[in-house]
Write a protein that holds these residues in place. Structure first.
Motif, PDB file in Angstrom:
ATOM      1  N   ILE A  19       0.831  -1.215   0.000  1.00 31.32           N
ATOM      2  CA  ILE A  19       0.000   0.000   0.000  1.00 31.32           C
ATOM      3  C   ILE A  19       0.861   1.259   0.000  1.00 31.32           C
ATOM      4  N   VAL A  20       1.839   1.301   0.917  1.00 30.27           N
ATOM      5  CA  VAL A  20       2.688   2.495   1.023  1.00 30.27           C
ATOM      6  C   VAL A  20       3.564   2.645  -0.224  1.00 30.27           C
ATOM      7  N   SER A  21       4.095   1.541  -0.729  1.00 31.22           N
ATOM      8  CA  SER A  21       4.930   1.592  -1.941  1.00 31.22           C
ATOM      9  C   SER A  21       4.127   2.096  -3.133  1.00 31.22           C
ATOM     10  N   PHE A  22       2.865   1.682  -3.205  1.00 34.85           N
ATOM     11  CA  PHE A  22       1.994   2.148  -4.288  1.00 34.85           C
ATOM     12  C   PHE A  22       1.831   3.665  -4.224  1.00 34.85           C
ATOM     13  N   LEU A  23       1.653   4.200  -3.020  1.00 32.30           N
ATOM     14  CA  LEU A  23       1.531   5.647  -2.846  1.00 32.30           C
ATOM     15  C   LEU A  23       2.828   6.365  -3.231  1.00 32.30           C
ATOM     16  N   VAL A  24       3.969   5.744  -2.907  1.00 35.34           N
ATOM     17  CA  VAL A  24       5.267   6.329  -3.285  1.00 35.34           C
ATOM     18  C   VAL A  24       5.415   6.341  -4.807  1.00 35.34           C
ATOM     19  N   PHE A  25       5.000   5.248  -5.465  1.00 37.17           N
ATOM     20  CA  PHE A  25       5.052   5.203  -6.928  1.00 37.17           C
ATOM     21  C   PHE A  25       4.181   6.295  -7.558  1.00 37.17           C
ATOM     22  N   VAL A 162      13.853  24.128   2.189  1.00 31.07           N
ATOM     23  CA  VAL A 162      13.341  22.761   2.037  1.00 31.07           C
ATOM     24  C   VAL A 162      12.485  22.629   0.774  1.00 31.07           C
ATOM     25  N   GLU A 163      12.662  23.571  -0.164  1.00 34.90           N
ATOM     26  CA  GLU A 163      11.844  23.600  -1.374  1.00 34.90           C
ATOM     27  C   GLU A 163      11.933  22.296  -2.163  1.00 34.90           C
ATOM     28  N   TYR A 164      13.126  21.701  -2.203  1.00 36.19           N
ATOM     29  CA  TYR A 164      13.330  20.509  -3.030  1.00 36.19           C
ATOM     30  C   TYR A 164      13.259  19.208  -2.228  1.00 36.19           C
ATOM     31  N   MET A 165      12.745  19.271  -1.008  1.00 32.83           N
ATOM     32  CA  MET A 165      12.631  18.072  -0.181  1.00 32.83           C
ATOM     33  C   MET A 165      11.274  18.077   0.536  1.00 32.83           C
ATOM     34  N   PRO A 166      10.196  17.739  -0.185  1.00 32.28           N
ATOM     35  CA  PRO A 166       8.861  17.774   0.413  1.00 32.28           C
ATOM     36  C   PRO A 166       8.727  16.791   1.576  1.00 32.28           C
ATOM     37  N   PHE A 167       8.080  17.248   2.633  1.00 32.42           N
ATOM     38  CA  PHE A 167       7.945  16.438   3.846  1.00 32.42           C
ATOM     39  C   PHE A 167       7.132  15.172   3.599  1.00 32.42           C
ATOM     40  N   SER A 168       6.064  15.284   2.809  1.00 35.64           N
ATOM     41  CA  SER A 168       5.184  14.133   2.588  1.00 35.64           C
ATOM     42  C   SER A 168       5.927  12.975   1.933  1.00 35.64           C
ATOM     43  N   LEU A 169       6.812  13.292   0.958  1.00 35.96           N
ATOM     44  CA  LEU A 169       7.569  12.232   0.290  1.00 35.96           C
ATOM     45  C   LEU A 169       8.547  11.577   1.259  1.00 35.96           C
ATOM     46  N   SER A 170       9.224  12.381   2.081  1.00 41.69           N
ATOM     47  CA  SER A 170      10.144  11.829   3.083  1.00 41.69           C
ATOM     48  C   SER A 170       9.399  10.921   4.065  1.00 41.69           C
ATOM     49  N   LEU A 171       8.196  11.345   4.455  1.00 42.62           N
ATOM     50  CA  LEU A 171       7.384  10.550   5.386  1.00 42.62           C
ATOM     51  C   LEU A 171       7.007   9.208   4.784  1.00 42.62           C
ATOM     52  N   PHE A 172       6.527   9.225   3.543  1.00 45.70           N
ATOM     53  CA  PHE A 172       6.099   7.976   2.904  1.00 45.70           C
ATOM     54  C   PHE A 172       7.280   7.051   2.619  1.00 45.70           C
TER      55      PHE A 172
END
Length: 260
Positions: A19-25, A162-172
């Motif tokens: 599930i989480v990998s699908f969201l990352v993709f 932090v413009e090029y490092m979104p928090f949501s992507l790091s979290l997922f």
């Protein structure tokens, strides 16, 4: 107290990992919506998607030669389909130079690299040693992929942005690494488990950096705004504060534009 067997824990964390990998993709969808909307991929790079496709192909192959790895196979089948879609759209809208360079990268990495891995592992290694050989290749490659954000983290520290490092992507990515770590732990699969330890550590580090420099960035912007208010806006100036630039048009220029 409810207790689960190792097999049940493998199933639970494997499903969560899917599930989480699908969201990352799916995370690059906004990027490709922008490419589709602008009918151009100029300004974006194809390397991350070429690398992601190779990673999915290697893990898919590993899942096929490893027994009882259905959950590894399912998510990487989906991943391959998504990455191929991204690359197809990229090539369609890319300028000629980027179109050619992307196709060369695909041929060298995804076709050549994956094909060479299959040939060597099929003819040079037999039995359980083949699983171990491909497992090591996947582990080393995934460690390299997880280490890639070091350049982004360095950029965040250097620019204090932090413009090029979104928090949501790091979290997922951190959640993804956690799920697959526990999948590998309960499945006694060290080739899945070990790279995700590094993925978890880098993910946590990115989120900590985000919190530190997001606050610092807000303070800088606030100081800049206060400075602008003190200096006034009668003259047209370009003010800069520690890397942040604010253009404030003068009242005279605004009136001239209206008259014209």
């Amino acid at each position: 107290m409810i207790s689960f067997s190792d097999h049940e824990m493998i199933l639970i964390f494997g499903l969560l990992g899917n599930i989480v990998s699908f969201l990352v993709f799916l995370a690059p969808l906004p990027t490709f919506y922008t490419i589709y909307k602008n009918k151009s991929s100029e300004g974006f790079q194809s390397i991350p998607y070429v690398v992601a496709l190779l990673s999915a192909l290697l893990l898919l192959y590993y899942g096929f030669i490893k027994t009882n790895a259905t959950l590894i196979i399912t998510i990487n089948c989906i991943g391959c389909a998504i990455e191929v879609s991204y690359l197809t759209m990229y090539i369609i809208y890319a300028p000629k130079k980027q179109k050619i360079s992307t196709m060369v990268l695909i041929l060298i990495c995804d076709v050549g690299g994956f094909g060479l891995t299959m040939l060597i592992s099929t003819f040079a290694v037999k039995g359980i040693n083949r699983v171990h050989a491909v497992g090591w290749i996947c582990a080393i490659f995934n460690i390299a992929v997880f280490a890639a954000p070091l350049s982004i983290m360095r950029r965040v520290i250097k620019t204090k942005s932090v413009e090029y490092m979104p928090f949501s992507l790091s979290l997922f990515l951190t959640l993804c690494a956690t799920m697959w770590f526990f999948y590998g732990f309960f499945d006694k699969d060290y080739f899945i488990m070990l790279p995700n330890v590094l993925g978890f550590l880098f993910g946590i580090s990115q989120m900590i950096l985000y919190m530190i420099y997001k606050k610092a960035g807000k303070n800088i912007k606030t100081n800049c705004t206060q400075q602008q208010e003190r200096e006034g806006t009668e003259n047209s100036k370009q003010h800069s504060c520690d890397g942040y630039k604010i253009d404030i048009p003068s009242l005279v220029e605004m009136k001239e534009n209206q008259l014209n």
